[in-house]
Design a protein around this motif. Structure first.
Motif, PDB file in Angstrom:
ATOM      1  N   CYS A 112       0.821  -1.210   0.000  1.00  0.00           N
ATOM      2  CA  CYS A 112       0.000   0.000   0.000  1.00  0.00           C
ATOM      3  C   CYS A 112       0.856   1.261   0.000  1.00  0.00           C
ATOM      4  N   PRO A 113       0.313   2.364  -0.473  1.00  0.00           N
ATOM      5  CA  PRO A 113       1.052   3.624  -0.411  1.00  0.00           C
ATOM      6  C   PRO A 113       1.205   4.074   1.038  1.00  0.00           C
ATOM      7  N   PRO A 114       2.202   4.908   1.322  1.00  0.00           N
ATOM      8  CA  PRO A 114       2.478   5.301   2.711  1.00  0.00           C
ATOM      9  C   PRO A 114       1.292   5.908   3.454  1.00  0.00           C
ATOM     10  N   GLU A 115       0.393   6.580   2.751  1.00  0.00           N
ATOM     11  CA  GLU A 115      -0.750   7.169   3.460  1.00  0.00           C
ATOM     12  C   GLU A 115      -1.749   6.125   3.942  1.00  0.00           C
ATOM     13  N   ARG A 116      -1.604   4.880   3.518  1.00  0.00           N
ATOM     14  CA  ARG A 116      -2.478   3.801   3.984  1.00  0.00           C
ATOM     15  C   ARG A 116      -1.780   2.856   4.955  1.00  0.00           C
ATOM     16  N   HIS A 117      -0.553   3.173   5.349  1.00  0.00           N
ATOM     17  CA  HIS A 117       0.183   2.320   6.277  1.00  0.00           C
ATOM     18  C   HIS A 117      -0.417   2.393   7.674  1.00  0.00           C
ATOM     19  N   PRO A 118      -0.403   1.283   8.388  1.00  0.00           N
ATOM     20  CA  PRO A 118      -0.846   1.316   9.782  1.00  0.00           C
ATOM     21  C   PRO A 118       0.213   1.999  10.652  1.00  0.00           C
ATOM     22  N   ARG A 119      -0.188   2.381  11.827  1.00  0.00           N
ATOM     23  CA  ARG A 119       0.740   3.004  12.766  1.00  0.00           C
ATOM     24  C   ARG A 119       1.594   1.915  13.392  1.00  0.00           C
ATOM     25  N   VAL A 120       2.918   2.058  13.252  1.00  0.00           N
ATOM     26  CA  VAL A 120       3.864   1.066  13.741  1.00  0.00           C
ATOM     27  C   VAL A 120       4.926   1.771  14.582  1.00  0.00           C
ATOM     28  N   CYS A 121       5.233   1.211  15.750  1.00  0.00           N
ATOM     29  CA  CYS A 121       6.252   1.782  16.629  1.00  0.00           C
ATOM     30  C   CYS A 121       7.625   1.606  15.997  1.00  0.00           C
ATOM     31  N   ARG A 122       8.425   2.662  15.997  1.00  0.00           N
ATOM     32  CA  ARG A 122       9.764   2.607  15.414  1.00  0.00           C
ATOM     33  C   ARG A 122      10.777   1.949  16.340  1.00  0.00           C
ATOM     34  N   GLY A 123      10.388   1.674  17.578  1.00  0.00           N
ATOM     35  CA  GLY A 123      11.306   1.028  18.506  1.00  0.00           C
ATOM     36  C   GLY A 123      11.187  -0.481  18.525  1.00  0.00           C
ATOM     37  N   CYS A 124       9.923  -0.986  18.508  1.00  0.00           N
ATOM     38  CA  CYS A 124       9.732  -2.434  18.635  1.00  0.00           C
ATOM     39  C   CYS A 124       8.897  -3.045  17.509  1.00  0.00           C
ATOM     40  N   GLY A 125       8.288  -2.212  16.678  1.00  0.00           N
ATOM     41  CA  GLY A 125       7.509  -2.731  15.559  1.00  0.00           C
ATOM     42  C   GLY A 125       6.093  -3.120  15.900  1.00  0.00           C
TER      43      GLY A 125
END
Length: 152
Positions: A112-125
């Motif tokens: 999916c394009p970035p505007e449809r990405h789910p929210r993901v933590c940058r520390g643990c995923g």
């Protein structure tokens, strides 16, 4: 009339604008974060994948845990290359059998394009789609990774 009310009808509001992420999460980065959050090295995860393969698939001559671990390690490295996406859904499904991550989040990040990405933590995923959905400290980190909410 019994159920007649004189309440005003609420006007629908437009959705809030999505704040663009300057560096969108990739599917390969998601796998790497989930592996590290599980405290597994590439070799450990490759051994788990090889053990699963041995227990579920027909073995060919020469299939040993050592040779399969080496092959699985190469596959895992290829999946974790920056910007890489797995070719087969079966590969990601078998990886999910030995590593806790959401397959749907992986494919959404991959396709999916970035505007449809789910929210993901940058520390643990971790994502909002996990069973133990995180509480968010900032836009890009959960409270487990950034308890103070100061943005890492």
């Amino acid at each position: 009339m019994y159920l007649n009310h004189d309440f005003p009808v609420a006007k629908p509001r437009p959705p809030l604008p999505r704040i663009a992420d300057p560096k969108p999460m990739t599917a390969s980065e998601y796998i790497r974060l989930r592996r590290r959050a599980a405290k597994l090295s590439e070799h450990d995860l490759a051994q788990r994948m090889a053990s699963l393969y041995v227990s579920t698939a027909k073995r060919r001559p020469g299939d040993t845990i050592a040779t399969l671990t080496k092959a699985m390690s190469l596959i895992l490295r290829a999946i974790e290359l920056p910007g890489a996406v797995a070719r087969r859904r079966r590969t990601i499904a078998s990886l999910a059998a030995v590593l806790p991550f959401d397959v749907d989040v992986y494919w959404q990040l991959a396709q999916c394009p970035p505007e449809r990405h789910p929210r993901v933590c940058r520390g643990c995923g971790t994502s909002a789609h996990d069973h133990d959905a995180p509480r968010w400290a900032t836009r890009t980190s959960c409270e487990r990774c950034d308890p103070a909410g100061d943005g890492l």
